[in-house]
Motif scaffolding. Structure first.
Motif, short mmCIF file in Angstrom:
data_model
loop_
_atom_site.label_atom_id
_atom_site.label_comp_id
_atom_site.label_asym_id
_atom_site.label_seq_id
_atom_site.Cartn_x
_atom_site.Cartn_y
_atom_site.Cartn_z
N ALA A 268 -12.57 -17.72 -0.88
CA ALA A 268 -12.68 -19.18 -0.90
C ALA A 268 -13.79 -19.67 0.03
O ALA A 268 -14.51 -20.62 -0.29
CB ALA A 268 -11.35 -19.81 -0.52
N ALA A 273 -15.17 -22.85 -1.90
CA ALA A 273 -14.17 -23.48 -2.76
C ALA A 273 -13.65 -24.76 -2.11
O ALA A 273 -13.58 -24.87 -0.87
CB ALA A 273 -13.01 -22.52 -3.01
N ILE A 276 -7.62 -23.94 -2.34
CA ILE A 276 -6.94 -22.73 -2.80
C ILE A 276 -5.63 -23.16 -3.43
O ILE A 276 -4.86 -23.91 -2.81
CB ILE A 276 -6.67 -21.74 -1.65
CG1 ILE A 276 -7.98 -21.29 -0.99
CG2 ILE A 276 -5.88 -20.53 -2.14
CD1 ILE A 276 -7.78 -20.43 0.25
N PRO A 294 -7.80 -20.96 6.41
CA PRO A 294 -8.95 -21.33 5.57
C PRO A 294 -9.44 -22.73 5.93
O PRO A 294 -8.68 -23.57 6.41
CB PRO A 294 -8.38 -21.28 4.15
CG PRO A 294 -6.90 -21.48 4.32
CD PRO A 294 -6.56 -20.82 5.62
N ARG A 370 -15.47 -25.34 -7.12
CA ARG A 370 -14.92 -23.99 -7.31
C ARG A 370 -13.52 -23.95 -6.70
O ARG A 370 -13.29 -24.46 -5.62
CB ARG A 370 -15.82 -22.95 -6.66
CG ARG A 370 -17.16 -22.80 -7.36
CD ARG A 370 -18.08 -21.85 -6.63
NE ARG A 370 -19.33 -21.67 -7.36
CZ ARG A 370 -20.37 -20.97 -6.89
NH1 ARG A 370 -20.30 -20.41 -5.69
NH2 ARG A 370 -21.46 -20.85 -7.62
N ILE A 371 -12.63 -23.31 -7.43
CA ILE A 371 -11.22 -23.25 -7.04
C ILE A 371 -10.81 -21.78 -6.99
O ILE A 371 -11.13 -21.00 -7.89
CB ILE A 371 -10.31 -23.97 -8.05
CG1 ILE A 371 -10.88 -25.36 -8.41
CG2 ILE A 371 -8.88 -24.06 -7.52
CD1 ILE A 371 -10.91 -26.32 -7.28
N VAL A 372 -10.11 -21.40 -5.92
CA VAL A 372 -9.55 -20.06 -5.83
C VAL A 372 -8.06 -20.15 -6.17
O VAL A 372 -7.34 -20.96 -5.58
CB VAL A 372 -9.75 -19.45 -4.43
CG1 VAL A 372 -8.92 -18.18 -4.27
CG2 VAL A 372 -11.22 -19.13 -4.21
N ILE A 385 -11.26 -16.85 -9.32
CA ILE A 385 -12.17 -17.94 -8.96
C ILE A 385 -12.59 -18.66 -10.23
O ILE A 385 -13.10 -18.02 -11.17
CB ILE A 385 -13.40 -17.41 -8.22
CG1 ILE A 385 -12.98 -16.63 -6.96
CG2 ILE A 385 -14.34 -18.55 -7.85
CD1 ILE A 385 -14.13 -15.92 -6.26
#
Length: 390
Positions: A268, A273, A276, A294, A370-372, A385
C-alpha cells in the motif's frame, strides 16, 4: 528502553508549519475517546462530538464501581445504562448475586466513579507489565496514577517503553490526562499540546478524554483541537522506522497471517494506495495490518457469521467491529451477513463493490485511486491491488 530516536520524519520544512492544515475525511488516524456526562450526553452534543472527530464513547455503556444503596448496605456493582430521561439514568444491574437483571434509577448527582489509588500490591503492575499485557485486550495509561508510584522524571520513560510494547503486541495503547486545562478553557496549554503530539509519536492508539468532555465547558472544541494535533503529529511521524522496528521485533519465521498483513502495508505504501480494505470476521487480520502503522486508513469490513447453540441462531460481528474502534487507523464497518468474508473462487466482487461504494461515499476513495484489498480465499490469504477507473 527501546530507542525511539528519529520519531519525526526528516526533514520537516519550516514553511510547511506555517501552512494551514488541509481538511480530510478522517480528522486523525489516532482515535479520540470521549467520556459522556452532564455536559455531553444530549443527542445534539454527541452528534457534534462525533462530527468533530470522536471515535469512541464511554460513560453511556457501563459505569464501573458505582455504589448502589440497598437499605443500610452499600454494594459495588456494574450498571449498564438502558435509558436517560432528563437527569435520571435508568440502569440494569449486572454483577450482583442477588440483584442482577433488576432496573435501578439514579439521579445524575448520585453517580460517582471512584478512581483507584495505587497500593503496594498495585505497584507490582509496573514490574509485571509484560504478563499483564499478554492477558489484556489493551492498556489505558492513567498518568495521574503513574505519577503516584513513579518519580515525575520516570513517568515518560515508562510511558514510552510500555506503549512500544503495546504496539509490538498489537494491543491498543490509550493515553489519558493530556488536556486537563480544557475542562474550563477553550485552548490547551502549550505543554498539553506538545504532550498530545508526543503521545502520538510514541505510538498511542487513542487519546482518552475524561473531565474535558464529561463536565467540561467545551467538549466539542476539545475533541476538535486534540484531533488536529494528532493529525499534525501523524503527518511527520516516521512510519518507515516503525515498520522496520516492528518487522525486526516479530522476527522470523513469521506466521502466514502476519507475513501477508505486513506485506499488504508495504504494498500500500509502495503504490501510494489511498486506503487498505480488509475483509474479516474476527477483526484479527485488520488489527495486524494496523499494527504496522500504514500511512493510509484501513477500512475493516467485518462480515457477520451465523452461529447457533442448538437453541437459537445469532450473528456475530457487531462486537468485533466495536473492538476495532479503539485501534489507530482502523475504521470498521459491518457488512451484510449474506456476503461471505471468505471466498473459494477469488475476491467476492459484490462485497468489494459495497466496500468501494462506502469509501467513495465517505470521500476517502476517489477516481484513479489505488486500493489494496486483503482477503482470505479458501485457506490462503491474498493481497490484491486494484486501480479505480472514472
Amino acid at each position: 528502553m527501546q530507542s525511539n530516536h528519529l520519531l519525526i520524519e526528516e526533514p520537516v520544512r519550516m514553511a510547511s508549519i506555517l501552512e494551514p492544515s488541509k481538511p480530510s475525511f478522517f480528522p486523525a488516524m489516532t482515535k479520540i475517546v470521549g467520556t459522556l456526562g452532564p455536559k455531553s450526553r444530549s443527542v445534539e452534543i454527541i452528534s457534534r462530538c462525533l462530527e468533530a472527530g470522536m471515535s469512541v464513547k464511554t460513560g453511556d455503556a457501563i459505569f464501573i464501581g458505582q455504589y448502589l444503596f440497598t437499605g443500610s448496605e452499600t454494594t459495588s456493582v456494574w450498571l449498564e445504562v438502558t435509558e436517560v430521561s432528563g437527569d435520571d439514568v435508568v440502569c440494569l444491574i449486572k454483577n450482583s448475586a442477588t440483584l442482577s437483571g433488576q432496573l435501578y434509577t439514579l439521579h445524575v448527582s448520585q453517580i460517582r466513579i471512584d478512581l483507584p489509588t495505587l497500593t503496594d500490591k498495585d505497584k507490582e503492575g509496573l514490574t509485571h507489565f509484560d504478563e499483564i499485557l499478554q492477558e489484556a485486550d489493551g492498556i489505558i495509561f492513567a498518568r495521574g496514577n503513574l505519577g503516584i508510584d513513579l518519580p515525575p522524571e520516570k513517568v515518560f520513560l515508562f510511558q514510552k517503553e510500555a506503549v512500544y510494547k503495546c504496539n509490538m503486541a498489537a494491543k491498543p495503547a490509550v493515553v489519558t490526562r493530556v488536556v486537563d486545562s480544557m475542562t474550563d478553557n477553550l485552548r490547551p496549554t502549550r505543554a498539553e499540546a506538545t504532550d498530545v503530539a508526543n503521545a502520538v509519536l510514541d505510538g498511542s492508539d487513542a487519546i482518552l478524554l475524561g473531565a474535558e468532555t464529561l463536565r467540561g465547558l467545551y467538549p466539542v472544541e476539545t475533541i476538535s483541537i486534540v484531533g488536529k494535533i494528532c493529525a499534525e503529529a501523524e503527518k511527520v511521524s516516521n512510519q518507515d522506522l516503525h515498520f522496520k522496528k516492528t518487522v525486526k521485533y516479530v522476527g522470523e519465521p513469521m506466521t502466514h497471517l502476519e507475513s501477508i498483513a505486513s506485506s499488504a502495508v508495504r504494498a500500500a505504501i509502495k503504490v501510494k494506495a489511498s486506503v487498505i480494505i480488509c475483509f474479516t470476521s474476527s477483526g484479527r487480520a485488520a488489527r495486524l495490518i494496523a499494527k504496522y502503522r500504514p500511512t493510509m486508513p484501513v477500512i475493516s469490513v467485518v462480515v457477520p457469521l451465523l452461529k447457533t447453540n442448538q437453541l437459537c441462531w445469532t450473528f456475530t460481528g457487531a462486537f468485533e467491529a466495536r473492538q476495532s474502534l479503539i485501534v489507530r487507523g482502523l475504521f470498521p464497518t459491518l457488512a451484510d451477513p449474506r456476503h461471505p468474508a471468505e471466498s473459494t473462487g477469488g475476491t467476492n466482487e459484490s462485497i468489494l463493490k459495497v466496500a468501494l461504494d462506502h469509501g467513495k461515499a465517505s470521500g476517502v476513495i476517489k477516481p484513479h485511486d489505488r486500493i489494496v484489498v486483503f482477503q482470505k480465499v479458501g485457506d490462503a490469504y491474498v493481497v490484491k491491488i486494484i486501480e479505480l477507473e472514472d
